[in-house]
Design a protein around this motif. Structure first.
Motif, PDB file in Angstrom:
ATOM      1  N   GLN A   1       0.838  -1.192   0.000  1.00  0.00           N
ATOM      2  CA  GLN A   1       0.000   0.000   0.000  1.00  0.00           C
ATOM      3  C   GLN A   1       0.882   1.256   0.000  1.00  0.00           C
ATOM      4  O   GLN A   1       1.929   1.263   0.649  1.00  0.00           O
ATOM      5  N   PRO A   2       0.473   2.306  -0.701  1.00  0.00           N
ATOM      6  CA  PRO A   2       1.258   3.548  -0.702  1.00  0.00           C
ATOM      7  C   PRO A   2       1.331   4.168   0.693  1.00  0.00           C
ATOM      8  O   PRO A   2       0.348   4.152   1.437  1.00  0.00           O
ATOM      9  N   MET A   3       2.506   4.675   1.033  1.00  0.00           N
ATOM     10  CA  MET A   3       2.684   5.382   2.296  1.00  0.00           C
ATOM     11  C   MET A   3       4.005   6.137   2.295  1.00  0.00           C
ATOM     12  O   MET A   3       4.896   5.844   1.494  1.00  0.00           O
ATOM     13  N   VAL A   4       4.109   7.102   3.166  1.00  0.00           N
ATOM     14  CA  VAL A   4       5.358   7.823   3.418  1.00  0.00           C
ATOM     15  C   VAL A   4       5.586   7.725   4.915  1.00  0.00           C
ATOM     16  O   VAL A   4       4.663   7.943   5.709  1.00  0.00           O
ATOM     17  N   THR A   5       6.798   7.368   5.312  1.00  0.00           N
ATOM     18  CA  THR A   5       7.092   7.200   6.727  1.00  0.00           C
ATOM     19  C   THR A   5       8.512   7.652   7.041  1.00  0.00           C
ATOM     20  O   THR A   5       9.308   7.870   6.127  1.00  0.00           O
ATOM     21  N   CYS A   6       8.795   7.779   8.318  1.00  0.00           N
ATOM     22  CA  CYS A   6      10.129   8.185   8.766  1.00  0.00           C
ATOM     23  C   CYS A   6      11.031   6.966   8.898  1.00  0.00           C
ATOM     24  O   CYS A   6      10.582   5.891   9.285  1.00  0.00           O
ATOM     25  N   LEU A   7      12.287   7.166   8.581  1.00  0.00           N
ATOM     26  CA  LEU A   7      13.327   6.154   8.720  1.00  0.00           C
ATOM     27  C   LEU A   7      14.132   6.494   9.963  1.00  0.00           C
ATOM     28  O   LEU A   7      14.512   7.645  10.156  1.00  0.00           O
ATOM     29  N   SER A   8      14.372   5.515  10.818  1.00  0.00           N
ATOM     30  CA  SER A   8      15.203   5.708  12.007  1.00  0.00           C
ATOM     31  C   SER A   8      16.560   5.072  11.788  1.00  0.00           C
ATOM     32  O   SER A   8      16.701   4.166  10.962  1.00  0.00           O
ATOM     33  N   ALA A   9      17.531   5.509  12.556  1.00  0.00           N
ATOM     34  CA  ALA A   9      18.863   4.913  12.474  1.00  0.00           C
ATOM     35  C   ALA A   9      18.791   3.451  12.878  1.00  0.00           C
ATOM     36  O   ALA A   9      18.099   3.091  13.825  1.00  0.00           O
ATOM     37  N   GLY A  10      19.478   2.614  12.116  1.00  0.00           N
ATOM     38  CA  GLY A  10      19.478   1.191  12.412  1.00  0.00           C
ATOM     39  C   GLY A  10      19.980   0.379  11.245  1.00  0.00           C
ATOM     40  O   GLY A  10      20.723   0.864  10.395  1.00  0.00           O
ATOM     41  N   GLU A  11      19.529  -0.880  11.190  1.00  0.00           N
ATOM     42  CA  GLU A  11      19.969  -1.805  10.154  1.00  0.00           C
ATOM     43  C   GLU A  11      18.954  -1.865   9.019  1.00  0.00           C
ATOM     44  O   GLU A  11      17.771  -2.081   9.250  1.00  0.00           O
ATOM     45  N   LEU A  12      19.434  -1.689   7.811  1.00  0.00           N
ATOM     46  CA  LEU A  12      18.629  -1.801   6.598  1.00  0.00           C
ATOM     47  C   LEU A  12      18.938  -3.150   5.971  1.00  0.00           C
ATOM     48  O   LEU A  12      20.105  -3.535   5.867  1.00  0.00           O
ATOM     49  N   ARG A  13      17.904  -3.890   5.557  1.00  0.00           N
ATOM     50  CA  ARG A  13      18.086  -5.171   4.880  1.00  0.00           C
ATOM     51  C   ARG A  13      17.233  -5.163   3.614  1.00  0.00           C
ATOM     52  O   ARG A  13      16.087  -4.734   3.642  1.00  0.00           O
ATOM     53  N   PHE A  14      17.824  -5.632   2.499  1.00  0.00           N
ATOM     54  CA  PHE A  14      17.043  -5.756   1.275  1.00  0.00           C
ATOM     55  C   PHE A  14      17.502  -6.989   0.518  1.00  0.00           C
ATOM     56  O   PHE A  14      18.671  -7.345   0.527  1.00  0.00           O
ATOM     57  N   GLN A  15      16.533  -7.652  -0.123  1.00  0.00           N
ATOM     58  CA  GLN A  15      16.786  -8.922  -0.800  1.00  0.00           C
ATOM     59  C   GLN A  15      16.745  -8.730  -2.316  1.00  0.00           C
ATOM     60  O   GLN A  15      15.775  -8.207  -2.859  1.00  0.00           O
ATOM     61  N   ILE A  16      17.837  -9.190  -2.962  1.00  0.00           N
ATOM     62  CA  ILE A  16      17.954  -9.128  -4.415  1.00  0.00           C
ATOM     63  C   ILE A  16      18.330 -10.516  -4.899  1.00  0.00           C
ATOM     64  O   ILE A  16      19.331 -11.077  -4.454  1.00  0.00           O
ATOM     65  N   ASP A  17      17.542 -11.085  -5.803  1.00  0.00           N
ATOM     66  CA  ASP A  17      17.789 -12.431  -6.341  1.00  0.00           C
ATOM     67  C   ASP A  17      18.009 -13.457  -5.234  1.00  0.00           C
ATOM     68  O   ASP A  17      18.915 -14.287  -5.293  1.00  0.00           O
ATOM     69  N   GLY A  18      17.218 -13.368  -4.177  1.00  0.00           N
ATOM     70  CA  GLY A  18      17.294 -14.322  -3.077  1.00  0.00           C
ATOM     71  C   GLY A  18      18.425 -14.071  -2.089  1.00  0.00           C
ATOM     72  O   GLY A  18      18.532 -14.772  -1.092  1.00  0.00           O
ATOM     73  N   GLU A  19      19.271 -13.080  -2.321  1.00  0.00           N
ATOM     74  CA  GLU A  19      20.406 -12.786  -1.442  1.00  0.00           C
ATOM     75  C   GLU A  19      20.134 -11.513  -0.654  1.00  0.00           C
ATOM     76  O   GLU A  19      19.734 -10.490  -1.210  1.00  0.00           O
ATOM     77  N   TRP A  20      20.393 -11.591   0.661  1.00  0.00           N
ATOM     78  CA  TRP A  20      20.194 -10.430   1.530  1.00  0.00           C
ATOM     79  C   TRP A  20      21.412  -9.527   1.523  1.00  0.00           C
ATOM     80  O   TRP A  20      22.536  -9.996   1.547  1.00  0.00           O
ATOM     81  N   HIS A  21      21.171  -8.222   1.507  1.00  0.00           N
ATOM     82  CA  HIS A  21      22.211  -7.196   1.582  1.00  0.00           C
ATOM     83  C   HIS A  21      21.899  -6.328   2.803  1.00  0.00           C
ATOM     84  O   HIS A  21      20.729  -6.096   3.114  1.00  0.00           O
ATOM     85  N   TYR A  22      22.957  -5.846   3.453  1.00  0.00           N
ATOM     86  CA  TYR A  22      22.792  -5.112   4.711  1.00  0.00           C
ATOM     87  C   TYR A  22      23.497  -3.767   4.640  1.00  0.00           C
ATOM     88  O   TYR A  22      24.490  -3.616   3.943  1.00  0.00           O
ATOM     89  N   ALA A  23      22.977  -2.819   5.434  1.00  0.00           N
ATOM     90  CA  ALA A  23      23.606  -1.497   5.519  1.00  0.00           C
ATOM     91  C   ALA A  23      23.199  -0.839   6.834  1.00  0.00           C
ATOM     92  O   ALA A  23      22.142  -1.141   7.396  1.00  0.00           O
ATOM     93  N   ALA A  24      24.056   0.053   7.292  1.00  0.00           N
ATOM     94  CA  ALA A  24      23.735   0.913   8.438  1.00  0.00           C
ATOM     95  C   ALA A  24      23.155   2.204   7.878  1.00  0.00           C
ATOM     96  O   ALA A  24      23.743   2.806   6.985  1.00  0.00           O
ATOM     97  N   VAL A  25      21.982   2.594   8.378  1.00  0.00           N
ATOM     98  CA  VAL A  25      21.346   3.824   7.903  1.00  0.00           C
ATOM     99  C   VAL A  25      21.120   4.774   9.067  1.00  0.00           C
ATOM    100  O   VAL A  25      21.003   4.359  10.216  1.00  0.00           O
ATOM    101  N   SER A  26      21.062   6.050   8.732  1.00  0.00           N
ATOM    102  CA  SER A  26      20.710   7.056   9.729  1.00  0.00           C
ATOM    103  C   SER A  26      19.287   7.529   9.419  1.00  0.00           C
ATOM    104  O   SER A  26      18.611   6.981   8.567  1.00  0.00           O
TER     105      SER A  26
END
Length: 135
Positions: A40-65
């Protein structure tokens, strides 16, 4: 093949990632949010922490602010002050920043200085947590 959506992750100083994504998990002010295609469409705030996203079945990680996330059924745009891969984080520098922030918290500060110091401590601790978990 899983359904995908277009993901664009933008840090204040560079484009971190742009392409197809199967799933995105990011920290919000009210907890973690998981995003799949056709969300569903939405806009929200991002907090500092761990970002995870999956591409072709593989998880990628990043630190975000802190930042913002715009979500539609076919694309997601994530805007953050900083986005760093675990291998890009300098652990010694993060430890030093943590120690400096802890020392500043022990000193008398204005309320604004206190909030800035608390934010610096949170960023340093987040970087250390991400590197410890994914390096």
């Amino acid at each position: 093949m899983s359904k995908t959506f277009q993901l664009k992750i933008v840090a204040s100083d560079h484009l971190f990632y742009e392409g197809k994504c199967e799933m995105l998990v990011f920290p919000g002010i009210d907890g973690e949010h998981g995003i799949l295609a056709s969300h569903q469409p939405m806009v929200t705030c991002l907090s500092a922490g761990e970002l995870r996203f999956q591409i072709d079945g593989e998880w990628h990680y990043a630190a975000v602010s802190d930042g913002f996330v715009e979500i539609t059924p076919t694309f997601v745009v994530l805007l953050a002050d900083t986005v760093e891969k675990p291998e890009e984080i300098d652990v010694n520098r993060a430890n030093e920043a943590k120690l400096r922030a802890e020392e500043r918290l022990r000193q008398k500060q204005s309320i604004m200085e206190y909030y800035h110091t608390q934010a610096a401590l949170n960023r340093a601790m987040n970087r250390l947590k991400i590197t410890k978990r994914h390096s």
